[in-house]
Write an enzyme that holds these catalytic residues in place. Structure first.
Site, PDB file in Angstrom:
ATOM      1  N   ARG A 162      -6.701   2.859   1.061  1.00 51.63           N
ATOM      2  CA  ARG A 162      -6.463   1.417   1.149  1.00 51.63           C
ATOM      3  C   ARG A 162      -6.923   0.943   2.531  1.00 51.63           C
ATOM      4  O   ARG A 162      -6.423   1.429   3.548  1.00 51.63           O
ATOM      5  CB  ARG A 162      -4.978   1.083   0.912  1.00 51.63           C
ATOM      6  CG  ARG A 162      -4.516   1.460  -0.505  1.00 51.63           C
ATOM      7  CD  ARG A 162      -3.285   0.713  -0.934  1.00 51.63           C
ATOM      8  NE  ARG A 162      -3.531  -0.688  -1.185  1.00 51.63           N
ATOM      9  CZ  ARG A 162      -2.562  -1.595  -1.336  1.00 51.63           C
ATOM     10  NH1 ARG A 162      -1.296  -1.216  -1.239  1.00 51.63           N
ATOM     11  NH2 ARG A 162      -2.858  -2.859  -1.560  1.00 51.63           N
ATOM     12  N   ASP A 192       0.050  -6.766   7.290  1.00 50.15           N
ATOM     13  CA  ASP A 192      -0.647  -5.486   7.094  1.00 50.15           C
ATOM     14  C   ASP A 192      -1.489  -5.116   8.305  1.00 50.15           C
ATOM     15  O   ASP A 192      -1.890  -3.970   8.464  1.00 50.15           O
ATOM     16  CB  ASP A 192      -1.499  -5.542   5.828  1.00 50.15           C
ATOM     17  CG  ASP A 192      -0.594  -5.514   4.609  1.00 50.15           C
ATOM     18  OD1 ASP A 192      -0.068  -6.585   4.239  1.00 50.15           O
ATOM     19  OD2 ASP A 192      -0.352  -4.421   4.069  1.00 50.15           O
ATOM     20  N   ASN A 239      -2.109 -10.399   5.609  1.00 45.75           N
ATOM     21  CA  ASN A 239      -0.968 -10.085   4.745  1.00 45.75           C
ATOM     22  C   ASN A 239      -1.379 -10.394   3.308  1.00 45.75           C
ATOM     23  O   ASN A 239      -2.496 -10.858   3.043  1.00 45.75           O
ATOM     24  CB  ASN A 239       0.277 -10.882   5.166  1.00 45.75           C
ATOM     25  CG  ASN A 239       1.544 -10.349   4.504  1.00 45.75           C
ATOM     26  OD1 ASN A 239       1.789  -9.137   4.495  1.00 45.75           O
ATOM     27  ND2 ASN A 239       2.348 -11.216   3.910  1.00 45.75           N
ATOM     28  N   LYS A 240      -0.493 -10.133   2.395  1.00 42.84           N
ATOM     29  CA  LYS A 240      -0.781 -10.287   0.962  1.00 42.84           C
ATOM     30  C   LYS A 240      -1.442 -11.620   0.637  1.00 42.84           C
ATOM     31  O   LYS A 240      -1.061 -12.653   1.208  1.00 42.84           O
ATOM     32  CB  LYS A 240       0.548 -10.131   0.201  1.00 42.84           C
ATOM     33  CG  LYS A 240       0.492 -10.265  -1.295  1.00 42.84           C
ATOM     34  CD  LYS A 240      -0.525  -9.370  -1.963  1.00 42.84           C
ATOM     35  CE  LYS A 240      -0.355  -7.900  -1.636  1.00 42.84           C
ATOM     36  NZ  LYS A 240      -1.559  -7.089  -1.989  1.00 42.84           N
TER      37      LYS A 240
END
Ligand code: MRU
Length: 344
Positions: A91, A238, A248-249
């Site tokens: 990832r 993140d 981030n998401k």
């Protein structure tokens, strides 16, 4: 974290295996996965059995310790370097994974050519990373809880809870602690398409803690801002850049824009492993694109026109200007100074 009255962490080491809660099955089924090889750990990260920046860091650290266990003496160094790269490739956006792998790798290298000792150090270093990560999430929660007042209505995005970390959470740690302090709070939980980490995981964690909340569709946040029903936003990250931009998401950025428009504080909570001290700004962050089936199907059931393609970026960038402050284990800092402050 408390699950049905029992204390759990998202990942832990037991009987020479890496154990983790299967986050793809929650909240419908609680099951624990036991992994024996670093290749299985890589697969679990890629398929999001474990997910969330600090949690994949912890899993990666243990994965590298598992690689060291089977690395032959004759090619020890190249074997663990390749295992590190293999685990890191699962990832690309969350820097915690890289930071955790580098931490274990650097410790192990110090003990070559004493290979048996290096193998033991690999596991001990992974456990150090995991212990510190959980402690940092508790510490940031204590700082963040001070920003929450009795009666506050809080918006959060994705799952930045104990499941996404080793324990406590990032965004959910201040929320958890404010609730335990007796503050009456209410949490708006963005469902977080396409994988529904909010609707499935954040809602599950909040219910387990007895924290009042409601799931809203991702598109509904603007309506609740407009109604002046959101007092503050807390999200995780993140990756945090030197200039205070964060990844981030997907969907985080639009919440930050809404918060700024409505003059609502927008806080980002993160442990030290989320800081990328080599990344100057958000444009340099690699954004993970995941398979279009995550958007077009749910549990194998078609959700959209089969003949159309879909674009599925997993993360977005929120520029520092939209962030009120970054909640860290060392205190709460302005985004532009956070990277410097956490190093002191
Ligand atoms: O794709 P995921 O579920 O791993 O994404 C998780 C997030 O974006 C979280 O908000 C993030 O990791 C920060 S909180 C631990």
């Amino acid at each position: 974290m408390l699950i049905n009255g029992t204390q759990y962490r998202s990942v832990w080491w037991e009987d020479d295996c890496l154990c983790m809660i299967d986050q793809n099955k929650l909240p419908f089924e609680f099951s624990i996965v036991r992994l024996e090889t670093f290749q299985q750990v890589a697969e679990a990260i890629r398929h999001m059995t474990v997910r969330g920046a600090p949690a994949i860091g912890a899993a990666g650290a243990y994965g590298l310790a598992m690689a060291a266990r089977v690395a032959p003496d004759g090619s020890f160094r190249s074997f663990i370097r390749e295992a590190k790269e293999f685990l890191a490739s699962t990832r690309p956006t969350a820097i915690d994974l890289y930071n955790a792998l580098e931490f274990v790798y650097d410790e192990v290298l110090k003990f070559i050519p004493n290979y048996d000792h290096a193998r033991q150090v690999a596991l001990l270093s992974a456990e150090d990373f995991v212990r510190d990560s959980a402690a940092e999430c508790l510490a940031l929660g204590e700082h963040g809880a001070d920003l929450i007042e009795d009666g506050d209505r809080i918006l959060t995005h994705c799952n930045a809870g104990a499941l996404a970390t080793v324990d406590w959470g990032t965004a959910l740690s201040p929320i958890r602690l404010a609730h335990r302090q007796g503050k009456k709070i209410f949490v708006y939980v963005d469902e977080t398409r396409p994988r529904f980490q909010g609707a499935r995981l954040t809602a599950f964690e909040l219910e387990q803690e007895g924290i009042p909340h409601a799931i809203i569709t991702d598109a509904a946040a603007g309506y609740f801002f407009w109604k002046r029903e959101i007092d503050l936003v807390i999200v995780g990250a993140d990756r945090i850049c030197l200039n205070g931009d964060i990844a981030n998401k997907i969907g985080t950025y639009e919440k930050a824009v809404l918060a700024k428009e409505h003059k609502v504080p927008f806080w980002v909570a993160a442990p030290l492993s989320t800081f990328d001290l080599n990344c100057p700004s958000g444009e340099k962050i690699p954004i993970e694109y995941r398979d279009e089936t995550e958007i077009k199907q749910y549990n194998g059931q078609a959700l959209s026109n089969p003949g159309s393609s879909a674009l599925n970026p997993g993360f977005d960038i929120t520029p520092a200007d939209y962030i009120t402050g970054i909640i860290t284990p060392k205190g709460v800092f302005l985004p532009k100074e956070a990277s410097q402050k956490v190093q002191i």
